[in-house]
Write an enzyme that holds these catalytic residues in place. Structure first.
Site, PDB file in Angstrom:
ATOM      1  CD  GLU A   1      -0.846 -17.030   9.171  1.00  0.00           C
ATOM      2  OE1 GLU A   1      -1.899 -16.660   8.640  1.00  0.00           O
ATOM      3  OE2 GLU A   1       0.205 -17.195   8.545  1.00  0.00           O
TER       4      GLU A   1
ATOM      5  CG  LEU B   1      -1.925  -1.180   1.242  1.00  0.00           C
ATOM      6  CD1 LEU B   1      -2.636  -1.244   2.585  1.00  0.00           C
ATOM      7  CD2 LEU B   1      -2.931  -1.042   0.115  1.00  0.00           C
TER       8      LEU B   1
ATOM      9  CG  ASN C   1       0.409  -7.467   7.240  1.00  0.00           C
ATOM     10  OD1 ASN C   1      -0.469  -8.085   6.632  1.00  0.00           O
ATOM     11  ND2 ASN C   1       1.697  -7.663   7.016  1.00  0.00           N
TER      12      ASN C   1
ATOM     13  CG  HIS D   1       5.284 -11.332   7.745  1.00  0.00           C
ATOM     14  ND1 HIS D   1       5.171 -11.220   6.377  1.00  0.00           N
ATOM     15  CD2 HIS D   1       6.517 -11.856   7.984  1.00  0.00           C
ATOM     16  CE1 HIS D   1       6.294 -11.655   5.816  1.00  0.00           C
ATOM     17  NE2 HIS D   1       7.125 -12.037   6.768  1.00  0.00           N
TER      18      HIS D   1
HETATM   19  C1  GRF Z   1      -1.295 -15.935   5.660  1.00  0.00           C
HETATM   20  O1  GRF Z   1      -0.230 -16.834   5.709  1.00  0.00           O
HETATM   21  C2  GRF Z   1      -0.841 -14.599   6.155  1.00  0.00           C
HETATM   22  O2  GRF Z   1       0.103 -14.671   7.162  1.00  0.00           O
HETATM   23  C3  GRF Z   1      -0.234 -14.009   4.913  1.00  0.00           C
HETATM   24  O3  GRF Z   1      -1.072 -14.438   3.874  1.00  0.00           O
HETATM   25  C4  GRF Z   1      -1.701 -15.658   4.234  1.00  0.00           C
HETATM   26  C5  GRF Z   1      -3.188 -15.481   4.073  1.00  0.00           C
HETATM   27  O4  GRF Z   1      -3.918 -16.644   4.261  1.00  0.00           O
HETATM   28  N1  GRF Z   1      -0.090 -12.585   5.061  1.00  0.00           N
HETATM   29  P1  GRF Z   1      -5.495 -16.586   4.346  1.00  0.00           P
HETATM   30  O5  GRF Z   1      -6.009 -15.960   3.050  1.00  0.00           O
HETATM   31  O6  GRF Z   1      -5.900 -15.777   5.543  1.00  0.00           O
HETATM   32  O7  GRF Z   1      -5.950 -18.020   4.466  1.00  0.00           O
END
Ligand code: GRF
Length: 214
Positions: free
Chosen positions: A176, A95, A109, A111
């Site tokens: 995540e 962005l 974000n 990562h």
């Molecule tokens: C994830 O691994 C995130 O960390 C990265 O992109 C991927 C997205 O996966 N930035 P999803 O579309 O949320 O399943």
């Protein structure tokens, strides 16, 4: 208190989006997802939005469209939606500073690496190639430096001897979804703030590597 108005930006599968939707529906996040925006019309995350009656917008870049012009369109859409928080969840575009600055301290974000290690792409491959025994995922506030904004929190996973990028990636993905929902819940509860390079959680300034969430 009015629930935090959240817009989620995606490009693909939307696994993180789903985790956030679930956390909102379970009232773990005191917020409302007012829109999902994708830069790809085939993104499966758009189906997830539809299934949960969340307004979904597709904003595909035109052929040869300069980044600044695309970002201006995205900027206008975001201004119309007027969110409290913008969540990048697998949104695969960098962005422009004008957009990022507008949402300073209220754009997140995720990562898939232990930042500041492995900014950019192919993080699992790089962790394996380097013989790391520990890998993970990080959530940070977005600044115009790619994957380098103030770190809020991280979760770790072990790298096992015969891991491939895929097996390691699966382990990271699981973490995540938990981590992102937790950080968004903090933000929505007014517990999380960003002042310059400082991140403040529950009135405590976090160390620069952020707080560990298991
Ligand atoms: C994830 O691994 C995130 O960390 C990265 O992109 C991927 C997205 O996966 N930035 P999803 O579309 O949320 O399943």
């Amino acid at each position: 208190m009015m629930p935090t108005q959240i817009v989620v930006l995606i490009s693909g599968y939307g696994g993180n989006l789903q985790a956030i939707i679930d956390a909102v529906e379970a009232e773990k996040i005191s917020g409302q997802i007012i829109a999902v925006i994708s830069d790809k019309e085939e993104a499966y995350g758009l189906v997830r939005a539809q299934e949960h009656r969340i307004p979904a917008y597709v904003l595909t870049p035109e052929k040869g469209e300069p980044r600044a012009v695309y970002d201006e369109r995205l900027f206008t859409l975001l201004q119309d939606l007027n969110p409290d928080l913008v969540v990048l969840a697998g949104f695969m575009r960098i962005l422009s500073p004008r957009l990022v600055d507008q949402y300073a301290g209220r754009m997140l974000n995720i990562h898939p690496a232990l930042l500041p290690k492995y900014r950019g792409l192919h993080t699992h491959e790089r962790a394996i190639e380097n013989g790391d025994t520990l890998h993970g995922v990080t959530v940070h506030f977005v600044t115009s430096d790619l994957d380098a904004g103030p770190i809020i929190a991280y979760s770790t996973v072990p790298v096992k001897p015969h891991d491939t990028a895929e097996t390691l990636g699966d382990r990271v993905t699981y973490k995540e979804h938990k981590l992102y929902s937790q950080v968004i819940a903090w933000f929505a509860a007014g517990k999380l703030k960003n002042e310059g390079s400082r991140v403040i959680l529950n009135d405590i300034v976090l160390p620069k590597e952020g707080v560990m969430v298991d």
